[in-house]
Design an enzyme around this catalytic site. Structure first.
Site, mmCIF file in Angstrom:
data_model
loop_
_atom_site.group_PDB
_atom_site.id
_atom_site.type_symbol
_atom_site.label_atom_id
_atom_site.label_comp_id
_atom_site.label_asym_id
_atom_site.label_seq_id
_atom_site.Cartn_x
_atom_site.Cartn_y
_atom_site.Cartn_z
ATOM 1 N N GLU A 29 0.845 -1.400 -0.125
ATOM 2 C CA GLU A 29 -0.027 -0.018 0.092
ATOM 3 C C GLU A 29 0.891 1.216 0.033
ATOM 4 O O GLU A 29 1.688 1.402 0.891
ATOM 5 C CB GLU A 29 -0.887 0.025 1.234
ATOM 6 N N LYS A 60 -10.331 -2.711 8.151
ATOM 7 C CA LYS A 60 -9.250 -2.330 8.794
ATOM 8 C C LYS A 60 -9.518 -1.714 10.334
ATOM 9 O O LYS A 60 -10.143 -0.688 10.289
ATOM 10 C CB LYS A 60 -8.496 -1.345 7.864
#
Length: 205
Positions: free
Chosen positions: A33, A126
């Site tokens: 990411e 998340k």
């Protein structure tokens, strides 16, 4: 088997991204990411997507973090990214990610946010910031979430407490400053990545 770990390279620059990503992947982490508040993040994502499409096919999942709008989702998609990670649970971001057949990992803290994100089509959740939510609160939330929900802890999770989080039932983790800080060399990141992977695997029971 693919490790449920995401390398968060906040602050990485395009001219260093490939060397650092190679080290991360060599350690066994295949999800990368690049947060959008990094220098020229779309350039870094495009470089990663091109490079690993040629060398690994679909084996490496590349994408962006700190994605806050549906327009940013489209920009990441155009750059070749297939992973969208957000600090919050914005249903427009989730729906646009899924429309483009991307992996959507929105940030949640409460059951209300979690269920809204899942209803919008989130691929996984998340838990952020995990250190604030804590293990006890996570376990309480897991008791009511659908059993197949993938929950990733991000923020304050690393070598010292992987065992606790895994014992509590977390599915995966996002690795930020424990893995990379701006100015870190590829070799330093590789060493940290290997230690983190070893600790994650050792925490399995």
């Amino acid at each position: 088997m693919t490790l449920p770990l995401v390398a968060i390279l906040r602050g990485v620059k395009p001219d260093e991204i490939l060397a650092i990503a190679d080290e991360v992947i060599a350690a066994g982490i295949t999800r990368i990411e690049v947060p959008l508040n990094s220098p020229e993040p779309l350039d870094s994502i495009a470089r990663l997507a091109r490079h690993y499409a040629e060398t690994h096919g679909d084996g490496i999942l590349i994408g962006a973090g700190t994605v806050l709008t549906a327009e940013q989702v489209r920009e990441v998609h155009a750059a070749g990214g297939r992973l969208i990670v957000s600090p919050n649970a914005d249903t427009d971001v989730i729906r646009e990610s899924r429309r483009l057949e991307m992996v959507s990992m929105p940030g949640i803290v409460t059951p209300t946010e979690a269920f809204a994100a899942l209803a919008a089509g989130a691929s996984g959740l998340k838990l952020f910031p995990a250190s604030q939510v804590g293990i006890a609160n996570m376990k309480a939330m897991q008791a009511v979430l659908p059993p197949a929900t993938e929950l990733y802890a991000v923020g304050g999770v690393g070598v010292d407490n992987f065992a606790e989080w895994r014992a509590a039932g977390v599915h995966g983790a996002g690795l930020g400053t424990a893995l990379y800080t701006p100015g870190s060399s590829a070799a330093q990141v590789g060493e940290r990545a290997r230690k983190l992977v070893a600790a994650w695997n050792a925490a399995d029971h």
